[in-house]
Design a protein around this motif. Sequence first.
Motif, PDB file in Angstrom:
ATOM      1  N   VAL A 294       0.857  -1.187   0.000  1.00 26.13           N
ATOM      2  CA  VAL A 294       0.000   0.000   0.000  1.00 26.13           C
ATOM      3  C   VAL A 294       0.891   1.234   0.000  1.00 26.13           C
ATOM      4  N   THR A 295       0.804   2.007  -1.052  1.00 26.75           N
ATOM      5  CA  THR A 295       1.592   3.238  -1.135  1.00 26.75           C
ATOM      6  C   THR A 295       0.772   4.396  -0.561  1.00 26.75           C
ATOM      7  N   PRO A 296       1.374   5.195   0.291  1.00 28.38           N
ATOM      8  CA  PRO A 296       0.615   6.301   0.902  1.00 28.38           C
ATOM      9  C   PRO A 296       0.279   7.383  -0.113  1.00 28.38           C
ATOM     10  N   ARG A 297      -0.864   7.949   0.049  1.00 29.12           N
ATOM     11  CA  ARG A 297      -1.258   9.065  -0.806  1.00 29.12           C
ATOM     12  C   ARG A 297      -0.860  10.382  -0.153  1.00 29.12           C
ATOM     13  N   ILE A 298      -0.569  11.342  -1.017  1.00 29.33           N
ATOM     14  CA  ILE A 298      -0.229  12.673  -0.527  1.00 29.33           C
ATOM     15  C   ILE A 298      -1.482  13.310   0.051  1.00 29.33           C
ATOM     16  N   ARG A 299      -1.342  13.931   1.223  1.00 30.27           N
ATOM     17  CA  ARG A 299      -2.454  14.596   1.883  1.00 30.27           C
ATOM     18  C   ARG A 299      -2.199  16.095   1.901  1.00 30.27           C
ATOM     19  N   ALA A 300      -3.094  16.810   1.246  1.00 33.11           N
ATOM     20  CA  ALA A 300      -2.956  18.268   1.187  1.00 33.11           C
ATOM     21  C   ALA A 300      -4.332  18.897   1.415  1.00 33.11           C
ATOM     22  N   ASP A 301      -4.465  19.600   2.531  1.00 30.36           N
ATOM     23  CA  ASP A 301      -5.734  20.259   2.870  1.00 30.36           C
ATOM     24  C   ASP A 301      -5.774  21.609   2.165  1.00 30.36           C
ATOM     25  N   ASN A 326      -2.651  25.922   0.911  1.00 30.01           N
ATOM     26  CA  ASN A 326      -2.407  24.531   1.289  1.00 30.01           C
ATOM     27  C   ASN A 326      -2.082  24.470   2.775  1.00 30.01           C
ATOM     28  N   ASN A 327      -3.004  23.897   3.548  1.00 29.09           N
ATOM     29  CA  ASN A 327      -2.795  23.766   4.993  1.00 29.09           C
ATOM     30  C   ASN A 327      -2.000  22.519   5.357  1.00 29.09           C
ATOM     31  N   GLY A 328      -1.529  21.774   4.329  1.00 29.83           N
ATOM     32  CA  GLY A 328      -0.678  20.620   4.589  1.00 29.83           C
ATOM     33  C   GLY A 328      -1.483  19.373   4.953  1.00 29.83           C
ATOM     34  N   PRO A 329      -0.845  18.327   5.473  1.00 23.67           N
ATOM     35  CA  PRO A 329       0.555  18.321   5.903  1.00 23.67           C
ATOM     36  C   PRO A 329       1.580  18.152   4.771  1.00 23.67           C
ATOM     37  N   ASP A 330       1.121  17.679   3.595  1.00 23.04           N
ATOM     38  CA  ASP A 330       2.060  17.459   2.494  1.00 23.04           C
ATOM     39  C   ASP A 330       1.932  18.558   1.455  1.00 23.04           C
ATOM     40  N   ALA A 331       2.899  18.613   0.571  1.00 22.68           N
ATOM     41  CA  ALA A 331       2.826  19.547  -0.554  1.00 22.68           C
ATOM     42  C   ALA A 331       1.810  19.038  -1.558  1.00 22.68           C
ATOM     43  N   SER A 332       1.021  19.943  -2.120  1.00 23.38           N
ATOM     44  CA  SER A 332       0.044  19.584  -3.150  1.00 23.38           C
ATOM     45  C   SER A 332       0.753  19.418  -4.489  1.00 23.38           C
ATOM     46  N   THR A 333       0.366  18.374  -5.214  1.00 18.44           N
ATOM     47  CA  THR A 333       0.971  18.157  -6.532  1.00 18.44           C
ATOM     48  C   THR A 333       0.246  18.922  -7.634  1.00 18.44           C
ATOM     49  N   GLY A 334      -0.893  19.494  -7.322  1.00 25.81           N
ATOM     50  CA  GLY A 334      -1.634  20.255  -8.318  1.00 25.81           C
ATOM     51  C   GLY A 334      -3.089  20.424  -7.908  1.00 25.81           C
ATOM     52  N   TRP A 335      -3.767  21.416  -8.485  1.00 23.40           N
ATOM     53  CA  TRP A 335      -5.145  21.717  -8.089  1.00 23.40           C
ATOM     54  C   TRP A 335      -5.851  22.452  -9.225  1.00 23.40           C
ATOM     55  N   THR A 336      -7.205  22.502  -9.133  1.00 22.77           N
ATOM     56  CA  THR A 336      -8.030  23.196 -10.114  1.00 22.77           C
ATOM     57  C   THR A 336      -9.128  23.971  -9.393  1.00 22.77           C
ATOM     58  N   VAL A 337      -9.302  25.219  -9.765  1.00 23.99           N
ATOM     59  CA  VAL A 337     -10.377  26.063  -9.223  1.00 23.99           C
ATOM     60  C   VAL A 337     -11.427  26.265 -10.310  1.00 23.99           C
ATOM     61  N   ARG A 406     -14.325  20.276   3.625  1.00 24.93           N
ATOM     62  CA  ARG A 406     -15.345  21.283   3.973  1.00 24.93           C
ATOM     63  C   ARG A 406     -14.883  22.712   3.701  1.00 24.93           C
ATOM     64  N   ASN A 407     -13.576  22.930   3.602  1.00 28.66           N
ATOM     65  CA  ASN A 407     -13.093  24.295   3.345  1.00 28.66           C
ATOM     66  C   ASN A 407     -12.654  24.483   1.890  1.00 28.66           C
ATOM     67  N   ASN A 408     -13.196  23.635   0.995  1.00 16.57           N
ATOM     68  CA  ASN A 408     -12.820  23.726  -0.411  1.00 16.57           C
ATOM     69  C   ASN A 408     -13.665  24.705  -1.205  1.00 16.57           C
ATOM     70  N   THR A 409     -14.629  25.331  -0.574  1.00 16.66           N
ATOM     71  CA  THR A 409     -15.483  26.307  -1.254  1.00 16.66           C
ATOM     72  C   THR A 409     -15.374  27.660  -0.570  1.00 16.66           C
ATOM     73  N   GLY A 410     -15.541  28.683  -1.359  1.00 15.56           N
ATOM     74  CA  GLY A 410     -15.555  30.051  -0.834  1.00 15.56           C
ATOM     75  C   GLY A 410     -16.611  30.859  -1.548  1.00 15.56           C
ATOM     76  N   SER A 411     -17.287  31.729  -0.828  1.00 13.72           N
ATOM     77  CA  SER A 411     -18.396  32.482  -1.409  1.00 13.72           C
ATOM     78  C   SER A 411     -18.332  33.932  -0.963  1.00 13.72           C
TER      79      SER A 411
END
Length: 569
Positions: A294-301, A326-337, A406-411
Motif C-alpha cells: 500500500v503506497t501512501p497518498r499525498i495529503r494536502a488540505d 495549502n494547509n498541509g501536511p504534504d505539498a500539493s501536486t496540483g489543483w483546479t479552481v 469542507r473548506n474547499n469552497t468560498g463564497s
Amino acid sequence: MRPGARRVGALSALTVVSIMTALVSGTASATAVAAPSSSVAQAKKSHSPAQTRAHQTGPDLQVVKTGTTAVRPNGSVSYTITVKNNGPGTSTGWTVTDYLPAGLLNPASSTPGCTFGAGVMTCVGGPLAAGASSTITVTGMAGPNFTHIQNIATVIGLEPDPNLSNNISSATTAISGRLADLQVAKTGPATVEEGDRVTYTITVTNNGPNTATDWAVVDRLPSGLRDARASSGCRISRGVLTCTGRPLASGASVTFTVTGTAGRVTALDNTVTVQGRELDPDHSNNTSTLHTTVTPRIRADLQLTKTGPTSAAPGATVTYTITVKNNGPDASTGWTVTDRLPARLLNPTTSTPGCTISGGVLTCTGGALASGASSTITVTGTADQRFNGVENLAVVHGNDVDPNPRNNTGSTAARHLRITESVKAPRVIRRGDTVRYTIRVRNTGTVAYTSARPASFTDNLSGVLDDARFNGDMDATTGTVSYAEPRLHWVGTLRPGQTATITFSVTVQRRSSGDRRLVNRVVSGAQGSNCAAGSRSRDCSTLDRVDVRDQGRRRDLMASDGPRLAKRS
C-alpha cells in the motif's frame, strides 16, 4: 485380531521407547540404535572428559522426515528424509535408520547408499560440512488393511553429537477410502494506493479423487482492509471471513470475492485456509498467502477563500479575489479552481496565469503548492443594472487526498443565521410539570439558504431526558423537524428575512435518577450560524432546575451552575 479389522502400521511402543532412550542418553551408535538398557548404562559410564569435550564441539546432526499425509488403500506413498549438519563441526560420516512399518508395502529407494533388510532401511552417508544437508527418498504402497502408517527415522554420526534430541523424526500417513485434495488460491493486486478499493478473489478447487462433501474457507482479513464486503456464501465476523458451499465434485472449483478499502498502512498481508471433512492427501495447497503493498497518498488540505462585493452600482468595476492555501501536511501536486461567475457580472476577465473564462465559467489550473503556501486569482468585470445581493461561489479540487474538504469552497455571499432558544415553564418546576421549548431560526443575511445549502440545527436533549421524557409533539412552521432519541433535528430553506419556529415539550418525570437540571443546547453547522459547535452564545442554550422539596423555591440561574436561561416566552 478379529476378521475384517484394520491394523495400524506402526512400530511397537517398546521399539520407539528403546530408540528414544538410546538417542537422548547419548549411547546410540550407527549400528545399535535400540540397544538394551544394560548396554545403555554401561556406555554412559564410559564417557571420558575428552569425549565430553568432543560432544560440545562435534557436529549436531538433525533428521526431518516428511511424506504423504493421506492415501487410499493400495495407493502410492512417498517419504523424504533430510539430514542436516547444524555444526559447529564437520561430520565425517553418518547412518540413517528407517524402521519401516508393516503397513508400508514394497518399500524402495533410489538414493545411493541405502539398503533394505528385515523391515529396516539403512542409508550410509559420507562427510557433511556444517550447514550442509543430504536428502533420502523412500516410496511404497499403503497396505489395504491399515488405517494409518507411522514411519520413524533416526540419524547417528561417527562423531559425538552435542544434541541428540533432534536425531529422530516421524511421519504419519492416514489411509482412507475417501480422499479430497482441496486447494485454495487467493489473488489480488500487488500494489494499491491508500484509499483505493481492493478486490480479492478466492478460488477453491477439489483435485479429487473423491467429492468434498463438507468444506470451509477461513480468512483472517488484514486490519488495514476497511469496510470489507464478501460475496454470497461468505460472512465476515470480527474481521474473520468464513465461506462454505455445496459438495464439490472432483475437478470442480468455486470462487468467492472480498472487497475493501486500503487503509493508512504500508501493506495488506493475508492468508486464506481451506479444510474439508474428507482426508486431504496434500496439505501443502490448503493455504494461500497474498502480499499487497500500500503506497501512501499525498495529503494536502486545500482551503479556498473568496472576497468581493455582493452589491455594486451599475457600470462599476467589480473585482473578485480567490485565494487557494495549502494547509498541509504534504505539498500539493496540483489543483483546479472552478467558479461559475454571476450572470450580472458583464465582460469578466482575468490576467492570472493558468486561468481561462469560457461560457461564464472561470477555470484555473495550478501546479505544486508547498504546505503553508498560497496562490491568488483575480477576476474583474462590470456590474449590470441589477447587481445586488449577488452570490458567487468558487470551488477548489486537488490532485491529492484532502483531509478536510469542507473548506474547499468560498463564497462572497453574506450568509447569517440567528438562532434563539426560549423555554416556557412554571416558575418553580416540580416533577410532573410540562416544560415547553421554542427555537427560532432567522435568516438575517442577504442570501437564501437553499435545498442545496440549507439552514439546520441539532438539539441534543441528553441533559434534559435524564429527568424528563420527550412528549413527541415537535412542530415547525417551515422546514422538516425530526427526532431520534436523544436528538431533535431541523433542516429547511430560508429566504433572507424569513424565520422558522420550532416547538416541542417534555414532561418532568415523577421518579428519575437525573441531576434535576434541564440543560439544553442547540448546535448548528450551517454557514453563518451563531450557534456553531463551541459557541458560548446564551441564545443557544437554556438551563432550568427541578425542585423536589415540599415547598417550592425560586430556581437558581446563577452562571456558575452552567448556561443561563436564554429567553422566556
